[in-house]
Motif scaffolding. Sequence first.
Motif, mmCIF file in Angstrom:
data_model
loop_
_atom_site.group_PDB
_atom_site.id
_atom_site.type_symbol
_atom_site.label_atom_id
_atom_site.label_comp_id
_atom_site.label_asym_id
_atom_site.label_seq_id
_atom_site.Cartn_x
_atom_site.Cartn_y
_atom_site.Cartn_z
ATOM 1 N N PHE A 1 73.119 -9.538 97.107
ATOM 2 C CA PHE A 1 74.318 -10.382 97.104
ATOM 3 C C PHE A 1 74.246 -11.432 98.219
ATOM 4 C CE2 PHE A 1 77.154 -6.887 95.077
ATOM 5 C CZ PHE A 1 76.905 -7.390 93.805
ATOM 6 N N GLU A 2 73.782 -11.011 99.389
ATOM 7 C CA GLU A 2 73.760 -11.929 100.530
ATOM 8 C C GLU A 2 72.715 -13.030 100.382
ATOM 9 O OE1 GLU A 2 76.184 -11.975 102.659
ATOM 10 O OE2 GLU A 2 76.954 -10.221 101.587
ATOM 11 N N ALA A 3 71.803 -12.886 99.416
ATOM 12 C CA ALA A 3 70.820 -13.939 99.163
ATOM 13 C C ALA A 3 71.410 -15.094 98.360
ATOM 14 C CB ALA A 3 69.617 -13.357 98.423
ATOM 15 N N ILE A 4 72.630 -14.901 97.841
ATOM 16 C CA ILE A 4 73.303 -15.957 97.082
ATOM 17 C C ILE A 4 73.976 -16.917 98.059
ATOM 18 C CG2 ILE A 4 75.107 -16.470 95.391
ATOM 19 C CD1 ILE A 4 74.667 -13.615 94.274
ATOM 20 N N ALA A 5 73.685 -18.202 97.930
ATOM 21 C CA ALA A 5 74.314 -19.194 98.807
ATOM 22 C C ALA A 5 75.823 -19.161 98.608
ATOM 23 C CB ALA A 5 73.771 -20.583 98.493
ATOM 24 N N PRO A 6 76.624 -19.157 99.693
ATOM 25 C CA PRO A 6 78.081 -19.070 99.561
ATOM 26 C C PRO A 6 78.684 -20.131 98.641
ATOM 27 C CG PRO A 6 77.444 -18.706 101.831
ATOM 28 C CD PRO A 6 76.201 -19.119 101.102
ATOM 29 N N HIS A 7 78.105 -21.347 98.629
ATOM 30 C CA HIS A 7 78.693 -22.398 97.796
ATOM 31 C C HIS A 7 78.351 -22.222 96.316
ATOM 32 C CE1 HIS A 7 74.638 -23.968 98.544
ATOM 33 N NE2 HIS A 7 74.791 -24.771 97.512
ATOM 34 N N LYS A 8 77.517 -21.212 95.998
ATOM 35 C CA LYS A 8 77.220 -20.887 94.605
ATOM 36 C C LYS A 8 77.683 -19.478 94.237
ATOM 37 C CE LYS A 8 73.355 -24.103 94.191
ATOM 38 N NZ LYS A 8 71.981 -24.337 93.674
ATOM 39 N N ASP A 9 78.399 -18.834 95.158
ATOM 40 C CA ASP A 9 78.849 -17.450 94.954
ATOM 41 C C ASP A 9 80.131 -17.432 94.118
ATOM 42 O OD1 ASP A 9 79.299 -14.718 95.122
ATOM 43 O OD2 ASP A 9 80.282 -14.883 97.096
ATOM 44 N N VAL A 10 80.019 -17.829 92.849
ATOM 45 C CA VAL A 10 81.206 -17.966 91.999
ATOM 46 C C VAL A 10 81.778 -16.624 91.570
ATOM 47 C CG1 VAL A 10 80.588 -20.270 91.207
ATOM 48 C CG2 VAL A 10 79.716 -18.276 89.966
ATOM 49 N N ASP A 11 81.075 -15.523 91.848
ATOM 50 C CA ASP A 11 81.603 -14.189 91.563
ATOM 51 C C ASP A 11 82.270 -13.576 92.786
ATOM 52 O OD1 ASP A 11 82.069 -12.153 89.711
ATOM 53 O OD2 ASP A 11 80.250 -11.061 90.229
ATOM 54 N N GLY A 12 82.199 -14.268 93.925
ATOM 55 C CA GLY A 12 82.897 -13.813 95.128
ATOM 56 C C GLY A 12 82.404 -12.496 95.679
ATOM 57 N N VAL A 13 81.071 -12.320 95.788
ATOM 58 C CA VAL A 13 80.530 -11.017 96.196
ATOM 59 C C VAL A 13 79.899 -11.010 97.584
ATOM 60 C CG1 VAL A 13 80.139 -10.240 93.832
ATOM 61 C CG2 VAL A 13 78.339 -11.526 95.019
ATOM 62 N N THR A 14 79.737 -12.170 98.211
ATOM 63 C CA THR A 14 79.098 -12.206 99.524
ATOM 64 C C THR A 14 80.103 -11.876 100.626
ATOM 65 O OG1 THR A 14 79.544 -14.558 99.837
ATOM 66 C CG2 THR A 14 77.481 -13.977 98.731
ATOM 67 N N THR A 15 79.589 -11.515 101.798
ATOM 68 C CA THR A 15 80.493 -11.257 102.925
ATOM 69 C C THR A 15 81.220 -12.529 103.336
ATOM 70 O OG1 THR A 15 78.622 -11.549 104.444
ATOM 71 C CG2 THR A 15 79.191 -9.300 103.829
ATOM 72 N N ARG A 16 80.607 -13.678 103.134
ATOM 73 C CA ARG A 16 81.269 -14.955 103.427
ATOM 74 C C ARG A 16 82.510 -15.132 102.541
ATOM 75 N NH1 ARG A 16 79.185 -19.986 105.121
ATOM 76 N NH2 ARG A 16 80.886 -21.505 105.209
ATOM 77 N N SER A 17 82.377 -14.816 101.267
ATOM 78 C CA SER A 17 83.521 -14.913 100.360
ATOM 79 C C SER A 17 84.597 -13.887 100.730
ATOM 80 C CB SER A 17 83.079 -14.708 98.913
ATOM 81 O OG SER A 17 82.256 -15.763 98.481
ATOM 82 N N PHE A 18 84.161 -12.681 101.103
ATOM 83 C CA PHE A 18 85.117 -11.645 101.497
ATOM 84 C C PHE A 18 85.909 -12.092 102.728
ATOM 85 C CE2 PHE A 18 86.501 -7.712 103.496
ATOM 86 C CZ PHE A 18 86.921 -6.947 102.421
ATOM 87 N N ALA A 19 85.220 -12.682 103.697
ATOM 88 C CA ALA A 19 85.899 -13.168 104.897
ATOM 89 C C ALA A 19 86.880 -14.276 104.560
ATOM 90 C CB ALA A 19 84.873 -13.654 105.913
ATOM 91 N N ALA A 20 86.501 -15.151 103.626
ATOM 92 C CA ALA A 20 87.403 -16.231 103.226
ATOM 93 C C ALA A 20 88.677 -15.660 102.622
ATOM 94 C CB ALA A 20 86.705 -17.161 102.238
ATOM 95 N N MET A 21 88.545 -14.610 101.810
ATOM 96 C CA MET A 21 89.733 -13.972 101.243
ATOM 97 C C MET A 21 90.578 -13.338 102.347
ATOM 98 S SD MET A 21 88.503 -12.186 97.670
ATOM 99 C CE MET A 21 86.917 -11.593 98.271
ATOM 100 N N ALA A 22 89.925 -12.716 103.317
ATOM 101 C CA ALA A 22 90.641 -12.024 104.391
ATOM 102 C C ALA A 22 91.420 -12.986 105.267
ATOM 103 C CB ALA A 22 89.659 -11.214 105.235
ATOM 104 N N PHE A 23 90.850 -14.165 105.516
ATOM 105 C CA PHE A 23 91.469 -15.114 106.439
ATOM 106 C C PHE A 23 92.181 -16.269 105.743
ATOM 107 C CE2 PHE A 23 88.307 -13.023 109.112
ATOM 108 C CZ PHE A 23 89.055 -12.751 110.248
ATOM 109 N N GLY A 24 92.228 -16.232 104.421
ATOM 110 C CA GLY A 24 92.906 -17.291 103.692
ATOM 111 C C GLY A 24 92.204 -18.632 103.772
ATOM 112 N N LEU A 25 90.879 -18.599 103.878
ATOM 113 C CA LEU A 25 90.085 -19.820 103.985
ATOM 114 C C LEU A 25 89.593 -20.257 102.606
ATOM 115 C CD1 LEU A 25 87.953 -18.808 107.100
ATOM 116 C CD2 LEU A 25 89.992 -20.272 107.061
#
Length: 282
Positions: free
Chosen positions: A111-135
């Motif tokens: 999952f972490e090998a997926i670039a955040p700007h292409k993580d359209v399934d929302g599975v990376t830790t970057r996406s998780f952090a964005a959900m947590a912080f409202g980013l």
Amino acid sequence: MSALIMDGTSVATSALAETAERVRDFTARVGRPPVLATVLVGDDPASHTYVRMKRSRCARVGIGSRSVELPATTTTAELVGLLAELSGDPAVDGILLQHPVPGHVDERAAFEAIAPHKDVDGVTTRSFAAMAFGLPGFASCTPGGILRLLDAYDVPLPGRRAVVVGRSPILGKPVALLLLARDATVTCCHSKTADLAEVVREADVVVAAVGRPELVRGEWVKPGAVVVDAGYNPGNVGDVEHATARERAGLITPVPGGVGPMTIALLLEQTARAAEANAGLA
């Protein structure tokens, strides 16, 4: 009196129509459609079915799809390498790694090998952090789809007590974060929760996402509560004892036809958003 059914198929159809219009505009401006790459490892029949459904929905809204199927013997390093390659490919706008992968593969590393700007399934830790912080970022698709479904049925969340049964990193935890961001008071339950029945009985909103057929018994449901069944088990059985729960709940999702269609609808909407951002249109 039976609960009102929350028809995810109908809500998703409307969402897909909006995405199709967005895709048509993108294609006219850029000269190509958005492209979603799906990666499937192994021979799991259910996973193959899900990927076929996603490709079919892509075609319906005009999104191009690139399918990559890998043998069950694929190593973590090989999968990570492929996902990194797709992440660097300018012709790919979004990447979906079908879950689950074979047991010997480090799914989190993949999952972490997926670039955040292409993580359209929302599975990376970057996406998780964005959900947590409202980013800004991409929501996990099933949790995000659940929130869209609640919105479509005008379910008020501020001040309501929400109970999430399940704590997986791609469903239970992110849906709890999204509910918390809407000012619900959230309790996360799991296999070690004491007196699960009593916790569920206090819930105004129940999200069952544990992957165990009919774990949530109908008699546990508070009269008038909203019940979202995100489980899907063999025989079209959810995580909630539907027949009994329907007699007590105010709103309830069916299985199938509830959460599943919303998941795919959000995936395609986020693919369109990613394409716009990648082309400098957002």
